[in-house]
Structure formats: C-alpha cells, structure tokens
Design a protein around this motif. Structure first.
Motif, PDB file in Angstrom:
ATOM      1  N   TRP A 113       0.829  -1.206   0.000  1.00 23.75           N
ATOM      2  CA  TRP A 113       0.000   0.000   0.000  1.00 23.75           C
ATOM      3  C   TRP A 113       0.862   1.254   0.000  1.00 23.75           C
ATOM      4  O   TRP A 113       1.949   1.284   0.574  1.00 23.75           O
ATOM      5  N   ALA A 114       0.374   2.270  -0.699  1.00 19.99           N
ATOM      6  CA  ALA A 114       1.091   3.536  -0.814  1.00 19.99           C
ATOM      7  C   ALA A 114       0.553   4.519   0.212  1.00 19.99           C
ATOM      8  O   ALA A 114      -0.657   4.717   0.327  1.00 19.99           O
ATOM      9  N   CYS A 115       1.441   5.123   0.955  1.00 29.38           N
ATOM     10  CA  CYS A 115       1.041   6.121   1.942  1.00 29.38           C
ATOM     11  C   CYS A 115       0.556   7.380   1.224  1.00 29.38           C
ATOM     12  O   CYS A 115       1.233   7.901   0.329  1.00 29.38           O
ATOM     13  N   GLY A 116      -0.600   7.875   1.604  1.00 28.10           N
ATOM     14  CA  GLY A 116      -1.151   9.068   0.979  1.00 28.10           C
ATOM     15  C   GLY A 116      -0.465  10.345   1.397  1.00 28.10           C
ATOM     16  O   GLY A 116      -0.623  11.379   0.749  1.00 28.10           O
ATOM     17  N   ASN A 122       4.618   0.789   1.147  1.00 25.51           N
ATOM     18  CA  ASN A 122       4.873   0.003   2.354  1.00 25.51           C
ATOM     19  C   ASN A 122       4.503  -1.449   2.130  1.00 25.51           C
ATOM     20  O   ASN A 122       3.661  -1.776   1.285  1.00 25.51           O
ATOM     21  N   GLY A 123       5.123  -2.330   2.902  1.00 21.13           N
ATOM     22  CA  GLY A 123       4.888  -3.756   2.783  1.00 21.13           C
ATOM     23  C   GLY A 123       3.486  -4.163   3.187  1.00 21.13           C
ATOM     24  O   GLY A 123       2.766  -3.435   3.879  1.00 21.13           O
ATOM     25  N   GLU A 128       1.615   0.762   9.686  1.00 20.53           N
ATOM     26  CA  GLU A 128       1.797   2.195   9.540  1.00 20.53           C
ATOM     27  C   GLU A 128       2.970   2.472   8.618  1.00 20.53           C
ATOM     28  O   GLU A 128       3.829   1.607   8.397  1.00 20.53           O
ATOM     29  N   CYS A 129       2.977   3.666   8.044  1.00 20.76           N
ATOM     30  CA  CYS A 129       4.031   4.032   7.105  1.00 20.76           C
ATOM     31  C   CYS A 129       5.375   4.121   7.820  1.00 20.76           C
ATOM     32  O   CYS A 129       5.490   4.759   8.882  1.00 20.76           O
ATOM     33  N   THR A 130       6.390   3.486   7.255  1.00 15.99           N
ATOM     34  CA  THR A 130       7.705   3.493   7.892  1.00 15.99           C
ATOM     35  C   THR A 130       8.386   4.847   7.803  1.00 15.99           C
ATOM     36  O   THR A 130       9.349   5.104   8.524  1.00 15.99           O
ATOM     37  N   ALA A 131       7.903   5.731   6.922  1.00 13.44           N
ATOM     38  CA  ALA A 131       8.538   7.043   6.764  1.00 13.44           C
ATOM     39  C   ALA A 131       7.888   8.125   7.621  1.00 13.44           C
ATOM     40  O   ALA A 131       8.565   8.852   8.332  1.00 13.44           O
ATOM     41  N   CYS A 132       6.548   8.219   7.551  1.00 14.30           N
ATOM     42  CA  CYS A 132       5.887   9.324   8.267  1.00 14.30           C
ATOM     43  C   CYS A 132       4.959   8.867   9.381  1.00 14.30           C
ATOM     44  O   CYS A 132       4.404   9.698  10.099  1.00 14.30           O
TER      45      CYS A 132
END
Length: 440
Positions: A113-116, A122-123, A128-132
């Motif tokens: 899934w792509a974080c909006g 993300n896997g 939760e998003c590993t970046a934000c």
C-alpha cells in the motif's frame, strides 16, 4: 496588478459542489456519509462546517463513519495476522522463507500500500508508514465545527490551518464567509504532496439562485482571471454546476412535441432488450469488401447483444448467444454503450479489421439503465468527477466485475482456452470494470 480580496485564498484550493436534497438527489446526511466512507485514511484532517441547528446531525454521521471504518480496519488486520500465523505454523526449519509460505496473492506487490501523505510504498504486513507514521486503514481526523457568520477570529470553533479537506455541510451565507472558512485549510502541504486541499460544498437546488450561491459564483469567476489554464478548467467545472447567471437558450423548448417529456423519458432506452424480456440475441453481418483480399465462404461478423443483467442467470442466456458459425478466430467484447444500446445498429461490419478473413465474434454488453454502476454523487460526476475522492459505488462495481468475469470465462472456453484472442473494448469508466478480469 493587485489581487482582489479573497482571490488568493480561493486559488489555493480545489472547489467542488454537490447538489443534495429533494426528489432527485441524496440528502445531506447520505452525501456526507458517502464522502467520509471514501476518504483515504491518510488523506489528512478534515473539518465539516455546519450550522448550530444541524451540528448534531453532522456529528452523528461522522461517528457512524468512524465506527464503520475502524471495524473494517480491524477485520483487515485480523485477516493479515491469521495468514501470518498459518504460515508460521507450517514453516519448519530448512523450509522455504516465510514470505514464500504466504498465499501468493496476499504476498504479492498488489497488496502493498502507498502512503497518501508521503507516497512511500509500504509492505503488505505494515500497519503504519515506515517514513511518516501514517496509520493504515484508520479513520482520518474529522472535526465538526459550528459555522457562525458573526463569529470573529477570537471566537472560532475551529483552528486556522488545521485541515486538508473542508466540507461545507451548510453553505456559507456569503462569499466573505466562504473565504473565512478557507482559513481552516493547511497553509502548506509539505507532508502530503499528492493530496490537494479541497473544499466541498453541499447545495440544495433552491439555494442555487440565492444570494449566497451567486456571491460564491462571482468569487470563482473573479479568481478565474488570476490562475493558470489548468486551474481555469477546474473552476469552469465547478461553475458549470452552480452558475445560473446566464440561462442556456437551447433548453427553452418551443416545440410542442417536447412539452410532455420528463426526465424519465430522456433517460429511458427504447431498445428491444430494455422494452422487452430478451435475454440475448445474435445477428450476422458480411465483412466489408477489401480490394485484393478474398474472404472465406463463411467469413462474417457474429454480433451478440447481451444485457448485463442476463449474466446473473447466465445458463438461461447461453443458448441464445451460442455461436452458429464454428471456428471463429477471435472475440471482441464491447462495453461502452454511449448512453443508449443501439449506436452500433447498421454499422456492425466496421468492427472487423480489413485484414480479417475468418469469422469474428463481437459481444455487445448492454449496461443496466445505460450505467455500469451506481454513482453516489451524480451531480459531481456531471461536473467532471473528482480527483480527491472515489465517487464510484464499490458494491455495484464489484457486482459488475463478477458478472463480466463470467462472460470472459465463457468466451475463453469457446476459444478452447485461448484467452489471448479476446479483446476488451471500451472507454470512459467502463474499462475500470475489466481491470481485474483482464489480469485474470
């Protein structure tokens, strides 16, 4: 050149409007539910502006949507945990890695899934998003604020610069109030580069010619002169829905033949499949002559007309659409109905390419009521759709997907499993229906 007051705030957001209420449109509560159900969980905070008298209604809708979204997220999370536990229980020492033990469909990239907010991919198992840190499947923060035109900056029921999406449950009483509400939008989008700041306003038909609506129209028209061409097109789309300052003379019918027509007459299809109970039909058409090319004796175009609803009980329809010519070379499934079911009548020969020498089968799928699925916001659809929220109804789309998969499988069987000889044809939203069947 000095920018008029309010224009700077208006041109920094996407402005869209939805007609609500009455006999033809969904109520405010239904429309708000539809929007909230479709908001991406990571789209950023949202504010719903409502009058004091309708605040409780808006709050109830938001709470209902929140519970629905959190329950769905919990079910999805439980399913992922169950899949991992099942894989772990069978993953003994020396066996393949855990990722290979998982269901191939579940572990494929299509389930990542792509974080909006930051666009990171993300896997599948990440919550939760590993970046934000944006949560997956959670309900976005939605606040219901009281819209009081007389309120000043010190008595606001909301925090300026606190939201990404602004929903006017009750329309602003003036253009000045409309601009004041825009102050709730975030001043910048550093954490959410792909999601625009949006203002969506509910309007009843009786309000379209009112003073408040016309002030907003005038504000948008003024803003139009201070933006780039792409933004002008966006504003024109919004104005096309709410601008009644100039009546279209083409709509003033003078011919008595049109006096008794109503909306149902215009929307109805008069083909035999809609007016009768035909579950399917087949016709045959000779190929167009081509200089220097000799067609085989049985070279024809076999055209099947099949209502989408007939696929629900497909066994009954199959005898009516069975091939009469043995050994057709390919199948073309044609989807787009152009709002009627008869645009191809008399032009069937043009479906075949000029080099075709055998038999070609063309299946014209006739959508229900000239639509493949339901549109929760038909007014917004007429104004150009939406770039920030999915206005399609997923339940009706899933139904169409299921029915069309039956047809694809049937036609593949007629070609002895050579599905590469099936061509899907269509445009507009109809091709969305075939994304999954086409990959199958």
């Amino acid at each position: 050149m000095a920018v008029p007051p309010g224009v700077d705030a208006v041109r920094k957001a996407v402005h869209q409007f939805g007609i609500v209420g009455g006999e033809d449109y969904d109520s405010k509560d239904e429309r708000l539910q539809q929007l909230l159900d479709r908001l991406p969980a990571d789209s950023g905070p949202a504010i719903v502006f409502a009058k004091a008298a309708s605040q409780a209604q808006a709050v109830a809708v938001v709470d209902r949507s929140r519970r629905k979204a959190l329950a769905a997220a919990a079910r999805s999370r439980a399913g992922r945990v169950k899949a991992v536990e099942a894989a772990v229980s069978t993953n003994t020492a020396g066996d393949a890695p855990l990722s290979e033990k998982l269901d191939p469909e579940m572990s494929s990239w299509t389930h990542d899934w792509a974080c909006g907010r930051c666009t990171l991919i993300n896997g599948w198992l990440a919550e939760e998003c590993t970046a934000c840190g944006a949560r997956r499947g959670a309900f976005p923060k939605v606040t219901v604020a009281v819209a009081d035109e007389k309120a000043n900056i010190r008595s606001l029921s909301w925090t300026p610069g606190s939201c990404q999406i602004l929903i006017n449950y009750d329309v602003a009483r003036s253009a000045a109030e409309y601009v004041r509400r825009l102050g709730a939008l975030e001043p910048q989008e550093a954490n959410n580069p792909r999601f625009p700041r949006v203002v969506y306003t509910f309007l009843e038909e009786g309000q379209l010619r009112g003073r408040a609506a016309q002030e907003i129209v005038a504000l948008l028209k003024t803003t139009r002169g201070y933006v780039e061409p792409s933004k002008k097109a966006e504003i024109d789309s919004a104005l096309g829905l709410i601008d009644y300052t100039e009546e279209d003379e083409d709509e003033e019918w003078e011919d008595e033949d049109y006096e008794d027509w109503d909306d149902e007459d215009w929307e109805a299809c008069d083909c035999a499949h809609c007016c009768g109970s035909i579950v399917g039909s087949t016709s045959y058409h000779p190929l167009l002559p081509v200089p220097g090319l000799e067609h085989k004796a049985m070279s024809v175009i076999e055209v099947v007309r099949l209502p989408l609803k007939a696929l629900e009980d497909f066994d009954k329809a199959v005898p009516f659409i069975a091939p009469r010519v043995i050994g057709h070379s390919c199948t073309l499934i044609c989807l787009h109905c152009l709002n009627v079911h008869t645009p191809w009548d008399g032009w069937e020969q043009f479906f075949a390419p000029s080099q075709l020498t055998g038999t070609m089968r063309v299946v014209l799928v006739l959508a229900d009521g000239v639509s493949w699925h339901d549109y929760p916001d038909s007014a917004l659809l007429g104004a150009g759709g939406s770039s920030w929220v999915d206005i399609l109804d997923m339940d009706s789309m899933d139904r169409s997907d299921m029915l069309l998969e039956r047809l694809v499988d049937h036609e593949a069987a007629l070609l002895n499993g050579q599905s590469e000889r099936i061509v899907l044809m269509g445009n507009s939203a109809t091709m969305n229906e075939f994304c999954r069947p086409a990959r199958k």
